[in-house]
Write a protein that holds these residues in place. Structure first.
Motif, PDB file in Angstrom:
ATOM      1  N   SER A 137      -2.485  25.373  -9.993  1.00 10.03           N
ATOM      2  CA  SER A 137      -2.051  24.005  -9.766  1.00 10.03           C
ATOM      3  C   SER A 137      -2.833  23.417  -8.593  1.00 10.03           C
ATOM      4  O   SER A 137      -3.390  24.137  -7.761  1.00 10.03           O
ATOM      5  N   GLU A 138      -2.889  22.091  -8.537  1.00 15.10           N
ATOM      6  CA  GLU A 138      -3.681  21.401  -7.523  1.00 15.10           C
ATOM      7  C   GLU A 138      -2.843  20.362  -6.794  1.00 15.10           C
ATOM      8  O   GLU A 138      -1.889  19.822  -7.356  1.00 15.10           O
ATOM      9  N   VAL A 139      -3.238  20.085  -5.553  1.00 14.65           N
ATOM     10  CA  VAL A 139      -2.622  19.018  -4.762  1.00 14.65           C
ATOM     11  C   VAL A 139      -3.743  18.123  -4.263  1.00 14.65           C
ATOM     12  O   VAL A 139      -4.754  18.613  -3.761  1.00 14.65           O
ATOM     13  N   CYS A 140      -3.595  16.812  -4.428  1.00 15.14           N
ATOM     14  CA  CYS A 140      -4.599  15.899  -3.882  1.00 15.14           C
ATOM     15  C   CYS A 140      -3.911  14.673  -3.294  1.00 15.14           C
ATOM     16  O   CYS A 140      -2.788  14.339  -3.662  1.00 15.14           O
ATOM     17  N   SER A 141      -4.593  14.017  -2.374  1.00  9.13           N
ATOM     18  CA  SER A 141      -4.064  12.803  -1.757  1.00  9.13           C
ATOM     19  C   SER A 141      -4.293  11.619  -2.680  1.00  9.13           C
ATOM     20  O   SER A 141      -5.295  11.570  -3.405  1.00  9.13           O
ATOM     21  N   THR A 142      -3.362  10.670  -2.664  1.00 14.44           N
ATOM     22  CA  THR A 142      -3.495   9.468  -3.486  1.00 14.44           C
ATOM     23  C   THR A 142      -3.274   8.236  -2.623  1.00 14.44           C
ATOM     24  O   THR A 142      -2.568   8.281  -1.612  1.00 14.44           O
ATOM     25  N   SER A 143      -3.881   7.150  -3.039  1.00 17.75           N
ATOM     26  CA  SER A 143      -3.685   5.864  -2.374  1.00 17.75           C
ATOM     27  C   SER A 143      -3.582   4.801  -3.454  1.00 17.75           C
ATOM     28  O   SER A 143      -4.457   4.699  -4.320  1.00 17.75           O
ATOM     29  N   LEU A 144      -2.506   4.032  -3.427  1.00 13.72           N
ATOM     30  CA  LEU A 144      -2.271   3.006  -4.441  1.00 13.72           C
ATOM     31  C   LEU A 144      -2.043   1.669  -3.740  1.00 13.72           C
ATOM     32  O   LEU A 144      -1.148   1.544  -2.909  1.00 13.72           O
ATOM     33  N   GLU A 145      -2.865   0.687  -4.097  1.00 11.15           N
ATOM     34  CA  GLU A 145      -2.733  -0.650  -3.522  1.00 11.15           C
ATOM     35  C   GLU A 145      -2.366  -1.622  -4.640  1.00 11.15           C
ATOM     36  O   GLU A 145      -3.079  -1.731  -5.645  1.00 11.15           O
ATOM     37  N   ILE A 146      -1.233  -2.307  -4.492  1.00 11.38           N
ATOM     38  CA  ILE A 146      -0.783  -3.271  -5.488  1.00 11.38           C
ATOM     39  C   ILE A 146      -0.653  -4.623  -4.811  1.00 11.38           C
ATOM     40  O   ILE A 146       0.036  -4.758  -3.790  1.00 11.38           O
ATOM     41  N   GLN A 147      -1.332  -5.641  -5.371  1.00 13.56           N
ATOM     42  CA  GLN A 147      -1.272  -6.970  -4.763  1.00 13.56           C
ATOM     43  C   GLN A 147      -1.250  -8.048  -5.837  1.00 13.56           C
ATOM     44  O   GLN A 147      -1.828  -7.887  -6.904  1.00 13.56           O
ATOM     45  N   GLU A 148      -0.562  -9.152  -5.530  1.00 10.66           N
ATOM     46  CA  GLU A 148      -0.569 -10.310  -6.419  1.00 10.66           C
ATOM     47  C   GLU A 148      -1.882 -11.049  -6.238  1.00 10.66           C
ATOM     48  O   GLU A 148      -2.360 -11.216  -5.118  1.00 10.66           O
ATOM     49  N   ILE A 149      -2.477 -11.499  -7.366  1.00 12.38           N
ATOM     50  CA  ILE A 149      -3.761 -12.190  -7.277  1.00 12.38           C
ATOM     51  C   ILE A 149      -3.665 -13.615  -7.822  1.00 12.38           C
ATOM     52  O   ILE A 149      -4.672 -14.275  -8.051  1.00 12.38           O
ATOM     53  N   GLY A 150      -2.427 -14.084  -8.032  1.00  9.13           N
ATOM     54  CA  GLY A 150      -2.218 -15.465  -8.452  1.00  9.13           C
ATOM     55  C   GLY A 150      -2.169 -15.646  -9.958  1.00  9.13           C
ATOM     56  O   GLY A 150      -2.546 -14.749 -10.726  1.00  9.13           O
ATOM     57  N   ASN A 151      -1.686 -16.812 -10.391  1.00  5.16           N
ATOM     58  CA  ASN A 151      -1.589 -17.154 -11.819  1.00  5.16           C
ATOM     59  C   ASN A 151      -0.770 -16.149 -12.626  1.00  5.16           C
ATOM     60  O   ASN A 151      -1.031 -15.930 -13.814  1.00  5.16           O
ATOM     61  N   GLY A 152       0.207 -15.500 -11.967  1.00  5.83           N
ATOM     62  CA  GLY A 152       1.067 -14.575 -12.685  1.00  5.83           C
ATOM     63  C   GLY A 152       0.458 -13.220 -12.948  1.00  5.83           C
ATOM     64  O   GLY A 152       0.897 -12.505 -13.867  1.00  5.83           O
ATOM     65  N   ASN A 165       0.841  -1.198   0.000  1.00  9.58           N
ATOM     66  CA  ASN A 165       0.000   0.000   0.000  1.00  9.58           C
ATOM     67  C   ASN A 165       0.876   1.248   0.000  1.00  9.58           C
ATOM     68  O   ASN A 165       1.807   1.360   0.806  1.00  9.58           O
ATOM     69  N   TRP A 166       0.560   2.171  -0.878  1.00 10.38           N
ATOM     70  CA  TRP A 166       1.311   3.413  -1.024  1.00 10.38           C
ATOM     71  C   TRP A 166       0.378   4.607  -0.818  1.00 10.38           C
ATOM     72  O   TRP A 166      -0.671   4.693  -1.458  1.00 10.38           O
ATOM     73  N   GLU A 167       0.768   5.499   0.094  1.00 13.33           N
ATOM     74  CA  GLU A 167      -0.020   6.716   0.349  1.00 13.33           C
ATOM     75  C   GLU A 167       0.828   7.931  -0.002  1.00 13.33           C
ATOM     76  O   GLU A 167       2.025   7.968   0.303  1.00 13.33           O
ATOM     77  N   GLY A 168       0.215   8.904  -0.646  1.00 19.17           N
ATOM     78  CA  GLY A 168       1.010  10.077  -1.013  1.00 19.17           C
ATOM     79  C   GLY A 168       0.190  11.257  -1.456  1.00 19.17           C
ATOM     80  O   GLY A 168      -1.015  11.357  -1.171  1.00 19.17           O
ATOM     81  N   LYS A 169       0.873  12.153  -2.167  1.00 20.97           N
ATOM     82  CA  LYS A 169       0.226  13.357  -2.686  1.00 20.97           C
ATOM     83  C   LYS A 169       0.611  13.523  -4.152  1.00 20.97           C
ATOM     84  O   LYS A 169       1.736  13.211  -4.559  1.00 20.97           O
ATOM     85  N   ALA A 170      -0.342  14.032  -4.933  1.00 23.05           N
ATOM     86  CA  ALA A 170      -0.125  14.307  -6.354  1.00 23.05           C
ATOM     87  C   ALA A 170      -0.199  15.810  -6.572  1.00 23.05           C
ATOM     88  O   ALA A 170      -1.172  16.452  -6.176  1.00 23.05           O
TER      89      ALA A 170
END
Length: 278
Positions: A169-184, A154-159
């Motif tokens: 210009s704008e600033v917003c919060s971001t959340s990125l979730e990366i997970q393996e789900i099997g079978n490559g 899980n990655w939390e940050g700002k864009a």
């Protein structure tokens, strides 16, 4: 007070020793050329002298095979610099039968990482150039090649987004979730204030391949913790984005994104700084 584009550009000053590495669309390392880049301010920081030398071998004492100099007193509107000194620039308008390209630069203390993405006149992704730079006379070091394992979590940050029409210009919060789900495969879930975007990628060696509505998007995992995220074919009358990433530290990743609308016009540049929470 928000720093100007010029003030952010000045965060790149110094002498940087490194290399220009050509990479195929599949991520194969083709060749490398040693380089020294000098960015030197003068005239009370109102001007910068840019000097790039390239060499045949890593022996910087030999005469350069190329020595290019240019003076800057302003920055073109297509080139957006952010508060860290990071920048993104590239083609302003995607048009038929013209080449398309984007360049990104990240700055972290005594390191710089730059990436150039190129497309041919038919809109095919054809090459990458990775530029790894180290401030002269420091002990800055290169990061290992980026791996899928380093991205998972899980990655939390700002864009931070700047617009081509010079609107605020704008600033917003971001959340990125990366997970393996099997079978490559892995799943990526990006949460923005207005929407959640979920996508699935096939893991193929050093590539992550996303297929959606006949569009193939590829993330290449590259040396020095970098990554390239592009559609393999640009299509007219269809919005798109191109992106570069850099794993600055195990728990900190930065991304630079250039966004284009359905007319092929460059709309915005975004700098994301995100931290791994688990």
């Amino acid at each position: 007070m928000i720093a100007s584009n010029w003030e952010n550009f000045l965060k790149n000053l110094g002498e940087w020793r490194g290399s220009f590495t050509k990479i195929s669309p599949d991520g194969e390392i083709l060749d490398s050329t040693p380089s020294i880049l000098n960015l030197e301010a003068f005239d009370n920081h109102q001007a910068v002298l840019f000097r790039l030398r390239r060499f045949d071998s890593s022996d910087y004492d030999t005469p350069p095979t190329q020595d290019y100099q240019q003076e800057y007193r302003s920055i073109g509107r297509h080139n957006i610099f952010f508060s860290t000194g990071a920048f993104a620039k590239g083609t302003l308008q995607l048009a038929p039968f013209t080449e398309f390209g984007a360049e990104y630069g990240f700055v972290d203390n005594d390191r710089r990482s730059r990436l150039v993405q190129l497309y041919d006149k038919q809109g095919n992704f054809i090459s990458l150039t990775l530029i790894r730079e180290f401030r002269s006379s420091t002990d800055a070091y290169e990061r290992p090649q980026l791996t899928v394992e380093q991205l998972i979590g899980n990655w939390e940050g700002k864009a931070y987004t700047s617009y081509s029409d010079m609107s605020s210009s704008e600033v917003c919060s971001t959340s990125l979730e990366i997970q393996e789900i099997g079978n490559g495969y892995l799943e990526q879930k990006l949460s923005l204030p207005s929407q959640v975007i979920t996508s699935t990628a096939k893991i193929s060696g050093n590539k992550l391949i996303f297929e959606k509505e006949r569009e193939i998007r590829q993330i290449l995992l590259l040396p020095d913790g970098t990554s390239s995220n592009v559609p393999l074919q640009l299509q007219l009358r269809k919005p798109f984005f191109v992106e570069a990433g850099w794993l600055v530290r195990e728990n900190e990743r930065q991304r630079l994104i250039r966004t284009y609308n359905e007319k092929g016009e460059w709309v915005s540049s975004t700098h994301v700084i995100e931290y791994k929470t688990n």
